[in-house]
Design a protein around this motif. Structure first.
Motif, PDB file in Angstrom:
ATOM      1  N   GLY A  52      88.973  10.082   0.992  1.00  0.00           N
ATOM      2  CA  GLY A  52      89.283  10.811   2.229  1.00  0.00           C
ATOM      3  C   GLY A  52      88.201  11.825   2.547  1.00  0.00           C
ATOM      4  O   GLY A  52      87.109  11.795   1.976  1.00  0.00           O
ATOM      5  N   ASP A  53      88.496  12.726   3.460  1.00  0.00           N
ATOM      6  CA  ASP A  53      87.545  13.759   3.864  1.00  0.00           C
ATOM      7  C   ASP A  53      87.508  14.847   2.788  1.00  0.00           C
ATOM      8  O   ASP A  53      88.480  15.582   2.609  1.00  0.00           O
ATOM      9  N   LEU A  54      86.390  14.937   2.075  1.00  0.00           N
ATOM     10  CA  LEU A  54      86.301  15.875   0.954  1.00  0.00           C
ATOM     11  C   LEU A  54      85.526  17.143   1.295  1.00  0.00           C
ATOM     12  O   LEU A  54      85.240  17.949   0.407  1.00  0.00           O
ATOM     13  N   LYS A  55      85.189  17.331   2.554  1.00  0.00           N
ATOM     14  CA  LYS A  55      84.470  18.548   2.939  1.00  0.00           C
ATOM     15  C   LYS A  55      85.325  19.770   2.581  1.00  0.00           C
ATOM     16  O   LYS A  55      86.498  19.850   2.945  1.00  0.00           O
ATOM     17  N   ASN A  56      84.761  20.673   1.818  1.00  0.00           N
ATOM     18  CA  ASN A  56      85.430  21.908   1.357  1.00  0.00           C
ATOM     19  C   ASN A  56      86.589  21.656   0.387  1.00  0.00           C
ATOM     20  O   ASN A  56      87.412  22.542   0.151  1.00  0.00           O
ATOM     21  N   ALA A  57      86.680  20.442  -0.157  1.00  0.00           N
ATOM     22  CA  ALA A  57      87.753  20.132  -1.115  1.00  0.00           C
ATOM     23  C   ALA A  57      87.359  20.570  -2.523  1.00  0.00           C
ATOM     24  O   ALA A  57      86.177  20.764  -2.835  1.00  0.00           O
ATOM     25  N   TYR A  58      88.375  20.714  -3.369  1.00  0.00           N
ATOM     26  CA  TYR A  58      88.176  20.974  -4.790  1.00  0.00           C
ATOM     27  C   TYR A  58      88.411  19.656  -5.516  1.00  0.00           C
ATOM     28  O   TYR A  58      89.465  19.037  -5.348  1.00  0.00           O
ATOM     29  N   VAL A  59      87.435  19.244  -6.303  1.00  0.00           N
ATOM     30  CA  VAL A  59      87.501  17.905  -6.914  1.00  0.00           C
ATOM     31  C   VAL A  59      87.311  18.008  -8.416  1.00  0.00           C
ATOM     32  O   VAL A  59      86.468  18.767  -8.903  1.00  0.00           O
ATOM     33  N   CYS A  60      88.111  17.239  -9.152  1.00  0.00           N
ATOM     34  CA  CYS A  60      87.881  17.052 -10.593  1.00  0.00           C
ATOM     35  C   CYS A  60      87.386  15.633 -10.793  1.00  0.00           C
ATOM     36  O   CYS A  60      88.084  14.673 -10.443  1.00  0.00           O
ATOM     37  N   ASN A 135      94.396  20.443  -1.169  1.00  0.00           N
ATOM     38  CA  ASN A 135      92.994  20.074  -0.970  1.00  0.00           C
ATOM     39  C   ASN A 135      92.297  19.907  -2.331  1.00  0.00           C
ATOM     40  O   ASN A 135      91.241  20.486  -2.593  1.00  0.00           O
ATOM     41  N   ILE A 136      92.954  19.127  -3.193  1.00  0.00           N
ATOM     42  CA  ILE A 136      92.477  18.871  -4.558  1.00  0.00           C
ATOM     43  C   ILE A 136      92.493  17.362  -4.781  1.00  0.00           C
ATOM     44  O   ILE A 136      93.454  16.687  -4.399  1.00  0.00           O
ATOM     45  N   HIS A 137      91.454  16.853  -5.394  1.00  0.00           N
ATOM     46  CA  HIS A 137      91.362  15.412  -5.647  1.00  0.00           C
ATOM     47  C   HIS A 137      90.881  15.168  -7.076  1.00  0.00           C
ATOM     48  O   HIS A 137      90.051  15.918  -7.592  1.00  0.00           O
ATOM     49  N   ILE A 138      91.396  14.092  -7.675  1.00  0.00           N
ATOM     50  CA  ILE A 138      90.897  13.622  -8.972  1.00  0.00           C
ATOM     51  C   ILE A 138      90.182  12.300  -8.699  1.00  0.00           C
ATOM     52  O   ILE A 138      90.744  11.398  -8.070  1.00  0.00           O
ATOM     53  N   ILE A 139      88.945  12.202  -9.162  1.00  0.00           N
ATOM     54  CA  ILE A 139      88.130  11.017  -8.902  1.00  0.00           C
ATOM     55  C   ILE A 139      87.422  10.638 -10.198  1.00  0.00           C
ATOM     56  O   ILE A 139      87.014  11.517 -10.966  1.00  0.00           O
ATOM     57  N   GLY A 140      87.274   9.340 -10.458  1.00  0.00           N
ATOM     58  CA  GLY A 140      86.515   8.980 -11.657  1.00  0.00           C
ATOM     59  C   GLY A 140      86.335   7.495 -11.860  1.00  0.00           C
ATOM     60  O   GLY A 140      87.185   6.692 -11.484  1.00  0.00           O
ATOM     61  N   ASN A 141      85.194   7.164 -12.450  1.00  0.00           N
ATOM     62  CA  ASN A 141      84.932   5.815 -12.958  1.00  0.00           C
ATOM     63  C   ASN A 141      85.330   5.843 -14.428  1.00  0.00           C
ATOM     64  O   ASN A 141      84.561   6.256 -15.286  1.00  0.00           O
ATOM     65  N   LEU A 142      86.575   5.471 -14.693  1.00  0.00           N
ATOM     66  CA  LEU A 142      87.158   5.670 -16.025  1.00  0.00           C
ATOM     67  C   LEU A 142      86.676   4.623 -17.029  1.00  0.00           C
ATOM     68  O   LEU A 142      86.601   3.444 -16.700  1.00  0.00           O
ATOM     69  N   ARG A 169     101.115  17.485  -4.491  1.00  0.00           N
ATOM     70  CA  ARG A 169     100.932  16.028  -4.607  1.00  0.00           C
ATOM     71  C   ARG A 169      99.433  15.662  -4.598  1.00  0.00           C
ATOM     72  O   ARG A 169      98.926  15.007  -3.695  1.00  0.00           O
ATOM     73  N   THR A 170      98.743  16.099  -5.653  1.00  0.00           N
ATOM     74  CA  THR A 170      97.303  15.867  -5.806  1.00  0.00           C
ATOM     75  C   THR A 170      96.994  14.365  -5.738  1.00  0.00           C
ATOM     76  O   THR A 170      97.633  13.559  -6.419  1.00  0.00           O
ATOM     77  N   GLN A 171      95.993  14.007  -4.938  1.00  0.00           N
ATOM     78  CA  GLN A 171      95.618  12.605  -4.789  1.00  0.00           C
ATOM     79  C   GLN A 171      94.581  12.199  -5.841  1.00  0.00           C
ATOM     80  O   GLN A 171      93.790  13.029  -6.285  1.00  0.00           O
ATOM     81  N   MET A 172      94.585  10.910  -6.190  1.00  0.00           N
ATOM     82  CA  MET A 172      93.660  10.390  -7.205  1.00  0.00           C
ATOM     83  C   MET A 172      92.979   9.128  -6.685  1.00  0.00           C
ATOM     84  O   MET A 172      93.626   8.275  -6.069  1.00  0.00           O
ATOM     85  N   THR A 173      91.679   9.013  -6.954  1.00  0.00           N
ATOM     86  CA  THR A 173      90.925   7.800  -6.629  1.00  0.00           C
ATOM     87  C   THR A 173      90.175   7.415  -7.899  1.00  0.00           C
ATOM     88  O   THR A 173      89.254   8.120  -8.328  1.00  0.00           O
ATOM     89  N   LEU A 174      90.582   6.297  -8.513  1.00  0.00           N
ATOM     90  CA  LEU A 174      90.122   5.959  -9.860  1.00  0.00           C
ATOM     91  C   LEU A 174      89.751   4.484  -9.977  1.00  0.00           C
ATOM     92  O   LEU A 174      90.251   3.644  -9.225  1.00  0.00           O
ATOM     93  N   THR A 175      88.892   4.178 -10.936  1.00  0.00           N
ATOM     94  CA  THR A 175      88.513   2.784 -11.188  1.00  0.00           C
ATOM     95  C   THR A 175      89.261   2.231 -12.399  1.00  0.00           C
ATOM     96  O   THR A 175      89.522   2.955 -13.363  1.00  0.00           O
ATOM     97  N   PHE A 176      89.579   0.944 -12.322  1.00  0.00           N
ATOM     98  CA  PHE A 176      90.245   0.221 -13.413  1.00  0.00           C
ATOM     99  C   PHE A 176      89.687  -1.201 -13.460  1.00  0.00           C
ATOM    100  O   PHE A 176      89.101  -1.672 -12.476  1.00  0.00           O
ATOM    101  N   GLN A 177      89.896  -1.861 -14.581  1.00  0.00           N
ATOM    102  CA  GLN A 177      89.597  -3.290 -14.601  1.00  0.00           C
ATOM    103  C   GLN A 177      90.354  -3.945 -13.448  1.00  0.00           C
ATOM    104  O   GLN A 177      91.504  -3.575 -13.171  1.00  0.00           O
TER     105      GLN A 177
END
Length: 339
Positions: A52-60, A135-142, A169-177
């Motif tokens: 999503g739009d991550l401008k000014n977001a806090y991301v882990c 305005n918090i997101h968790i993102i990762g190539n796990l 309700r923090t959103q997550m965008t993650l990689t999986f097999q």
């Protein structure tokens, strides 16, 4: 300032390429850690756009490695980027990115499985659960070896509204097999419908965004990779404790190819098995000859609700473990034969 001028200010200053950083610090993907580097910045940009739009977001960012997604996140103009990296070899390259971004990157050398995410961000970012996501997101190539235990841990956090979800309700965008990603999003009756489908979908809106070919990674894994986006639901589709739902779902999917009554029966001790299996299936209005993958979330909701009633009537039921009973029987048989 022109639009092109504005855009140019968002890009990082000239830096060594990912390939050069890998050579500079002699970085190798470790097979025993299931590490696979994603070096194509067009693909890391695409992952970040799906958040999503991550401008000014806090991301882990989880497990940044050599920093491909990290670069794309900085270029998305996030407010603050917390990176949690277990492998010390990657820290120098991440420090370089922090300097290039004027200190936007906060580096934590640690394990995401034990890191206290409930303390990761400022309190003013907290939202009520019923409100829009914070305005918090968790993102990762796990790494593949931690992806499933990690998502189960986070699903339990969602159910309990703790960990990263103390902020809402923090959103997550993650990689999986790819196969795991397909299981998470599989619909009722689908070939990939599994325990993971139910556990993810009863708590989240789950979207399989796109597939990255294995050839895009270094070293190339034997499988393709799916990018999955999670948004926790305001109201879970099953309103029972996480451990109870997990137990019911796990038992039913133990016999994927058989009728569902086989798995349901394993919830109960042998002396009560027949009677209670019939009772729960009747009260939950579930056809005993349906396969586990044919059961809807409504079926699982009914089964969990009735199981909860039965456990309230007999508290020993919840502690009963079919596998433990089998283990004790086997031990008794071996001891008996030895004597």
């Amino acid at each position: 300032m022109s639009v092109s001028g504005k855009l140019s200010t968002l890009r990082l200053p000239p830096l060594p390429t990912l390939g050069e950083i890998i050579k500079l610090y002699n970085l190798r993907a470790e097979k025993h850690l299931s590490q696979n580097f994603l070096l194509d910045l067009r693909l890391t940009d695409k992952i970040v756009r799906k958040a999503g739009d991550l401008k000014n977001a806090y991301v882990c960012e989880v497990g940044p490695g050599p920093g491909g997604i990290t670069r794309s996140l900085i270029n998305a103009d996030v407010e603050e980027l917390l990176v949690v990296e277990k492998d010390t070899r990657f820290i120098p390259g991440l420090k370089m990115l922090n300097e290039a971004s004027n200190g936007k990157v906060r580096i934590v050398h640690g394990d995401i499985l034990t890191y206290r995410m409930d303390r990761a961000f400022p309190n003013h970012l907290k939202k009520k659960w019923e409100d829009d996501p914070p305005n918090i997101h968790i993102i990762g190539n796990l790494p593949f070896n931690v992806s499933t235990p990690l998502i189960i841990k986070w699903l339990e956090n969602i159910a309990n509204r703790d960990g990263p979800f103390t902020y809402g309700r923090t959103q997550m965008t993650l990689t999986f097999q790819k196969e795991v990603a397909e299981r998470m999003t599989a619909s009722t009756g689908g070939r990939q419908r599994s325990r993971l489908s139910i556990m993810c979908q009863y708590l989240c809106n789950v979207k399989n965004c796109f597939t990255i070919p294995g050839s895009a990674f270094v070293p190339k894994p034997e499988v393709d990779v799916g990018v999955v986006h999670f948004t926790p639901l305001i109201k879970p589709q099953i309103e029972q404790p996480f451990k109870l739902v997990e137990k019911v779902v796990q038992n039913i999917f133990q016999f994927r190819g058989k009728y569902c009554h086989h798995g349901v029966a394993n919830l109960f001790p042998e002396e009560q098995r027949l009677k209670l299996t019939e009772k729960i299936l009747m009260l939950a209005d579930v056809d005993p000859t349906k396969r586990p993958r044919e059961l809807t979330i409504s079926h699982f909701r009914n089964l969990c609700n009735v199981y909860r009633q039965l456990c309230d009537e007999d508290p020993n039921l919840f502690t009963y473990n079919f596998r433990e009973e089998l283990r004790l029987k086997k031990l008794h048989r071996v001891t008996h034969e030895a004597s």
